[in-house]
Design a protein around this motif. Structure first.
Motif, PDB file in Angstrom:
ATOM      1  N   ARG A  71       0.809  -1.233  -0.010  1.00  0.00           N
ATOM      2  CA  ARG A  71       0.010  -0.007  -0.030  1.00  0.00           C
ATOM      3  C   ARG A  71       0.690   1.215   0.161  1.00  0.00           C
ATOM      4  N   MET A  72       2.007   1.393   0.838  1.00  0.00           N
ATOM      5  CA  MET A  72       2.826   2.459   0.867  1.00  0.00           C
ATOM      6  C   MET A  72       4.226   1.851   0.698  1.00  0.00           C
ATOM      7  N   PHE A  73       4.998   2.822  -0.127  1.00  0.00           N
ATOM      8  CA  PHE A  73       6.390   2.699  -0.256  1.00  0.00           C
ATOM      9  C   PHE A  73       7.040   3.930   0.223  1.00  0.00           C
ATOM     10  N   TYR A  74       8.108   3.849   1.070  1.00  0.00           N
ATOM     11  CA  TYR A  74       8.793   4.755   1.324  1.00  0.00           C
ATOM     12  C   TYR A  74      10.392   4.622   1.414  1.00  0.00           C
ATOM     13  N   VAL A  75      11.169   5.664   1.069  1.00  0.00           N
ATOM     14  CA  VAL A  75      12.567   5.821   1.022  1.00  0.00           C
ATOM     15  C   VAL A  75      13.031   5.677   2.370  1.00  0.00           C
ATOM     16  N   GLY A  76      13.600   4.615   2.511  1.00  0.00           N
ATOM     17  CA  GLY A  76      14.215   4.304   3.946  1.00  0.00           C
ATOM     18  C   GLY A  76      15.757   5.444   3.991  1.00  0.00           C
ATOM     19  N   LEU A  77      15.874   5.707   5.197  1.00  0.00           N
ATOM     20  CA  LEU A  77      17.013   6.228   5.518  1.00  0.00           C
ATOM     21  C   LEU A  77      18.311   5.612   5.106  1.00  0.00           C
ATOM     22  N   GLY A  78      18.300   4.216   5.349  1.00  0.00           N
ATOM     23  CA  GLY A  78      19.540   3.523   4.772  1.00  0.00           C
ATOM     24  C   GLY A  78      19.980   3.578   3.566  1.00  0.00           C
TER      25      GLY A  78
END
Length: 192
Positions: free
Chosen positions: A92-99
């Motif tokens: 449902r949701m994609f987010y750009v990881g800090l890693g």
């Protein structure tokens, strides 16, 4: 329209950890395709019709998204001895990881959801239909993190809303540090 959006199983969230994944979602047509697949699974032909683009162009973008792990085939059906593929999102949701950024990856220069929201909201603004707020607060980083977690819950709620109605509504949220915003000095209280 279905009240159970979308019509296939998918993860709640996926962290984007590679440059390939971030580049895949930084293209406006690909984010539109991902948005359409929030409603239900669709074929390349259906997506091409919806975005008014050639089927070959949409097939290329679907391939990029699938290769990056953001789309997958969720079902097939036989049409004149050919398997027609229905694509769905992997989450449902994609987010750009800090890693991703700490590992040397960087966001594409045009990766700014607020620029997209500004373009999309211009017509609503001119019609007096834009709902908006902007607030600023001097808060500790821990408070900012807590508040953002609550905002993410609202975003998840928005993503799970049944797809119905006549209009698509945009929902943009963000929180960002403002290095040069003025602040008052500590209060010099005089006891008396």
């Amino acid at each position: 329209m279905s009240s159970n959006a979308p019509d296939y199983d998918l993860d709640e969230t996926v962290e984007l950890t590679t440059s390939e994944q971030v580049r895949a979602i930084s293209d406006p047509l690909r984010t539109t395709i991902l948005g359409l697949l929030h409603e239900r699974a669709a074929t390349v032909s259906e997506l091409a019709t919806a975005v008014k683009r050639p089927k070959s162009t949409v097939a290329h973008h679907v391939s990029v998204l699938a290769k990056a792990g953001l789309l997958r085939v969720v079902r097939t059906r036989k049409v004149r001895a050919i398997d027609e593929r229905y694509y769905g999102r992997s989450a449902r949701m994609f987010y750009v990881g800090l890693g991703h950024q700490e590992g040397g990856g960087s966001l594409p220069p045009d990766f700014n959801d607020f620029e997209t929201a500004a373009r999309e909201s211009a017509a609503a603004h001119s019609l007096g239909q834009l709902r908006q707020f902007i607030r600023r607060a001097r808060i500790a980083e821990a408070q900012a993190d807590e508040f953002w977690e609550r905002i993410e819950q609202v975003v998840h709620e928005f993503d799970r809303l049944p797809r119905s109605g006549e209009k698509v509504h945009g929902f943009a949220v963000g929180m960002y540090p403002i290095p040069d915003y003025p602040t008052l000095p500590p209060e010099n209280r005089v006891e008396g």
